[in-house]
Write a protein that holds these residues in place. Sequence first.
Motif, short mmCIF file in Angstrom:
data_model
loop_
_atom_site.label_atom_id
_atom_site.label_comp_id
_atom_site.label_asym_id
_atom_site.label_seq_id
_atom_site.Cartn_x
_atom_site.Cartn_y
_atom_site.Cartn_z
N THR A 1 -5.40 0.95 -8.30
CA THR A 1 -5.67 2.16 -7.96
C THR A 1 -7.05 2.19 -7.86
N LEU A 2 -7.60 3.46 -7.03
CA LEU A 2 -8.88 3.78 -6.86
C LEU A 2 -9.53 4.29 -8.19
N LEU B 1 0.93 -1.34 0.09
CA LEU B 1 0.01 0.09 0.10
C LEU B 1 0.78 1.29 -0.11
N PHE C 1 -11.84 2.94 1.36
CA PHE C 1 -11.26 1.56 0.87
C PHE C 1 -10.53 0.82 1.74
N CYS D 1 0.54 5.74 -1.06
CA CYS D 1 -0.17 6.87 -1.25
C CYS D 1 0.95 8.03 -1.31
N CYS E 1 -3.77 5.16 7.18
CA CYS E 1 -4.09 3.92 6.81
C CYS E 1 -3.85 2.80 7.93
N HIS F 1 -11.67 8.80 -0.11
CA HIS F 1 -11.87 7.51 -0.78
C HIS F 1 -11.07 6.45 -0.37
N THR F 2 -9.55 6.87 -0.05
CA THR F 2 -8.85 5.99 0.48
C THR F 2 -8.78 5.49 2.00
N SER G 1 -3.13 4.17 -3.81
CA SER G 1 -4.25 4.85 -3.72
C SER G 1 -4.45 6.26 -4.51
N TYR G 2 -3.17 7.01 -4.39
CA TYR G 2 -3.38 8.23 -5.37
C TYR G 2 -1.75 8.32 -5.59
#
Length: 198
Positions: A181-182, A45, A62, A47, A85, A58-59, A157-158
């Motif tokens: 990714t989202l 993971l 998720f 970001c 996270c 959003h993250t 995630s981004y």
Amino acid sequence: MDATVLSKDDCAYPERLTACLGQDAPEALRFAGDCSLLARRTLALFCSVQCTGAMIMHTYEFVKRLRMFDLAIISGFHSPMEKECLRSLAGGSAGIVACLAKALESYTIAGDLEKPFDQGRALVLSPFAPSVRRIEDKTARYRNLVAAALADEVFVSYAAPGSHTESFCTQILAWEKPVLTLDTPENAGIVGLGAQAV
């Protein structure tokens, strides 16, 4: 912290490290905690440090769902969003693998990782020798490569356009490892590079 050392010539050394990193694979891994977490389905993971308000939400949503799955989440948990996270994952049941950007011997488990570690569902590992006592840009980048190499899949995630995270995605995709990714307009850039929107 006391470390268990797994050298490159040990039969238990993860083959994924040499498959992805080749000669740049660490000579040894030093770890504390439940090493069997690496035998689970694993998801790395990441970001970007720069993260918009919408992507933060959003993250968070998720990861809130992800934390109940039977898998192990690998990360440096270094960027602000990655730290959030970790806070969320600590309240779930998924395994947590914290990959350090310095020596394990100079690390003290505290904060959001302490409870999962005490519960036996966390692993802390480092690809660095005891002499590497400070986090630097180059050790953080190498740590991210090791974390990604260890995982079955990589979730970003981004990735801000033009960021180190975007370049990192390109490198992971070159390994032919799945990058997820989202599914948001903000991630159109890395989806265009080959990441899979979820």
